[in-house]
Design a protein around this motif. Structure first.
Motif, PDB file in Angstrom:
ATOM      1  N   ALA A   7       0.849  -1.199   0.000  1.00 27.80           N
ATOM      2  CA  ALA A   7       0.000   0.000   0.000  1.00 27.80           C
ATOM      3  C   ALA A   7       0.874   1.235   0.000  1.00 27.80           C
ATOM      4  O   ALA A   7       1.837   1.324   0.740  1.00 27.80           O
ATOM      5  N   PHE A   8       0.511   2.185  -0.837  1.00 26.55           N
ATOM      6  CA  PHE A   8       1.307   3.398  -0.974  1.00 26.55           C
ATOM      7  C   PHE A   8       0.474   4.584  -0.526  1.00 26.55           C
ATOM      8  O   PHE A   8      -0.559   4.862  -1.085  1.00 26.55           O
ATOM      9  N   ALA A   9       0.913   5.266   0.507  1.00 33.46           N
ATOM     10  CA  ALA A   9       0.159   6.420   0.997  1.00 33.46           C
ATOM     11  C   ALA A   9       0.951   7.668   0.709  1.00 33.46           C
ATOM     12  O   ALA A   9       1.353   8.401   1.593  1.00 33.46           O
ATOM     13  N   PRO A  32      -6.324   4.100   3.063  1.00 36.94           N
ATOM     14  CA  PRO A  32      -6.556   2.924   2.224  1.00 36.94           C
ATOM     15  C   PRO A  32      -7.474   1.922   2.899  1.00 36.94           C
ATOM     16  O   PRO A  32      -7.652   1.941   4.110  1.00 36.94           O
ATOM     17  N   SER A 314       4.628   3.779   2.539  1.00 39.09           N
ATOM     18  CA  SER A 314       4.940   2.643   1.683  1.00 39.09           C
ATOM     19  C   SER A 314       5.953   2.984   0.603  1.00 39.09           C
ATOM     20  O   SER A 314       6.237   2.161  -0.257  1.00 39.09           O
ATOM     21  N   GLY A 369      -8.761   5.592  -1.383  1.00 35.73           N
ATOM     22  CA  GLY A 369      -7.639   4.666  -1.530  1.00 35.73           C
ATOM     23  C   GLY A 369      -6.850   4.815  -2.796  1.00 35.73           C
ATOM     24  O   GLY A 369      -6.015   3.963  -3.117  1.00 35.73           O
ATOM     25  N   ARG A 372      -2.938   4.724  -2.609  1.00 34.00           N
ATOM     26  CA  ARG A 372      -2.343   3.390  -2.551  1.00 34.00           C
ATOM     27  C   ARG A 372      -2.478   2.668  -3.885  1.00 34.00           C
ATOM     28  O   ARG A 372      -1.533   2.071  -4.398  1.00 34.00           O
ATOM     29  N   LYS A 373      -3.690   2.736  -4.467  1.00 30.53           N
ATOM     30  CA  LYS A 373      -3.986   1.909  -5.628  1.00 30.53           C
ATOM     31  C   LYS A 373      -3.152   2.281  -6.840  1.00 30.53           C
ATOM     32  O   LYS A 373      -2.719   1.418  -7.587  1.00 30.53           O
ATOM     33  N   GLU A 376       0.190   0.690  -6.439  1.00 29.26           N
ATOM     34  CA  GLU A 376       0.044  -0.768  -6.422  1.00 29.26           C
ATOM     35  C   GLU A 376      -0.131  -1.308  -7.840  1.00 29.26           C
ATOM     36  O   GLU A 376       0.534  -2.268  -8.248  1.00 29.26           O
TER      37      GLU A 376
END
Length: 396
Positions: A7-9, A32, A314, A369, A372-373, A376
């Motif tokens: 997950a990338f924040a 997320p 992340s 989200g 993050r997505k 990802e």
């Protein structure tokens, strides 16, 4: 590239030292989804074969299209892969109701615009990355470590500001001027609050340094806007058009919502709008290496070994350049990485891979989200794109 699809924040959850780790910056979407959720369908029907022939080669994109189609968290988007030599796209795909000319908020994907404008103005001899903030920003202090902030620090998240990215901030007040917003940021406690945050000593991801950089670019420029009475220097919107969007033919890209009037204090780090067609033009130009002649300076890591405060949780292994991340599996690999990206909070993610020789764009708008997505899905796509390029076949 084999970065895990964690997950990338990039604009939401931050990690770092001190009691304030984990605060949420104002420019972020909601957090997320809980860990353990899957964005890919458990059972996927066999994908139809999808290939393109460009520049004398045939590329098989069947696996890439299937990965995009089965990602349930991205119901709508436009996806582009291209290179610097072929005028057409290697891969272009619309998923759902998201056309190539849809004007979309970019969130932090806007940051690459700031770095690009600074490099173009440096190329024109107007500024230097080593420029101090004063005298163009006449209010800038002449004492303490704050006096040593340079343009390169403001663009690379190492200015010493953003050590506490509180909710709000003058970057969200469009009725100010960039100059006065930079003055407000300048007046934040700095040496007294965090004595160790001398420029170049800490990496802290946030909006303040980028806003200061834009104010400096606007104040430093001495060109006059034609046909104005009284004559005046160009504002940041005119500079952006002169040095970036007009040369590239980006006709639907602005540093503000195009349904409104141009603000005197645009949100530089997160307020731009663009279209997939336009943003792909920027990525292609950056990959090509002539639009910005000194790509080594533009893309190099500038945060290695620095104390990290409020950095994307992340992206802990990634470093930061001038408006873009340098992607790598471990920090030690960032020194030689050729992948730069600029993800946004709503999933919009563009990147260039100078080693493999392609650029790619995930153009989407996800309300929850997306921060993050976007990354990802980017990590999944990177491996599939590399495979498609490595296995391309001559078309004749």
């Amino acid at each position: 590239m084999a970065i895990s699809a964690a997950a990338f924040a990039a604009q939401g959850t931050f990690s770092g030292g001190g009691d304030e780790a984990g605060r949420v910056i104002v420019q972020l979407p909601p957090s997320p989804p809980p860990a353990g959720t899957s964005s890919f369908a458990a059972a996927t029907p066999a994908a139809a074969s999808f290939s393109t022939t460009v520049g004398g080669f045939t590329y098989d994109w069947t696996a890439l299209q299937a990965a995009i189609d089965t990602d349930t968290e991205v119901p709508n988007g436009y996806f582009i892969v291209g290179n610097a030599t072929d005028p057409g796209y290697l891969f272009a795909y619309q998923k759902g109701a998201f056309g190539i000319d849809r004007v979309t908020p970019l969130a932090s994907a806007s940051k690459w615009f700031a770095g690009t404008l600074a490099m173009r103005m440096a190329q024109a001899g107007i500024v230097s990355l080593e420029d101090p903030m004063r005298p163009p920003l006449a209010f800038w202090t002449t004492t303490g470590t704050k006096k040593d902030v340079r343009l390169k620090h403001a663009l690379s998240m190492t200015s010493g500001f953003n050590a506490n990215p509180l909710v709000g901030g003058c970057q969200l007040l469009p009725g100010l001027t960039l100059y006065n917003c930079a003055k407000d940021i300048h007046n934040l406690r700095y040496d007294s609050l965090r004595p160790g945050n001398a420029p170049g000593a800490q990496y802290s991801y946030g909006p303040h340094g980028i806003q200061v950089a834009a104010a400096y670019l606007e104040a430093k420029d001495t060109s006059l806007a034609p046909g104005t009475l009284p004559v005046r220097e160009r504002n940041i919107h005119e500079l952006f058009a002169q040095h970036v969007t007009m040369p590239l033919g980006m006709t639907n890209t602005t540093w503000y919502n195009p349904a409104t009037s141009p603000p005197t204090n645009p949100w530089i780090a997160g307020g731009a709008f663009s279209t997939p067609r336009d943003y792909a033009k920027l990525l292609r130009a950056l990959l090509g290496g002539s639009f910005i002649a000194d790509m080594a300076t533009f893309t190099q890591q500038r945060t290695a070994g620095l104390t990290r405060l409020f950095v994307p949780a992340s992206a802990a292994n990634w470093e930061y350049a001038l408006g873009s991340f340098v992607e790598c599996d471990t920090p030690s690999l960032c020194a030689t990485s050729k992948i730069n990206s600029s993800p946004g909070a709503y999933g919009w993610t563009g990147w260039i891979d100078r080693k493999t020789g392609y650029y790619a764009l995930i153009a989407t708008e996800i309300s929850t989200g997306g921060d993050r997505k976007g990354v990802e899905l980017e990590q999944v796509m990177q491996n599939l794109i590399e495979t498609a390029i490595a296995t391309r076949t001559p078309s004749s």
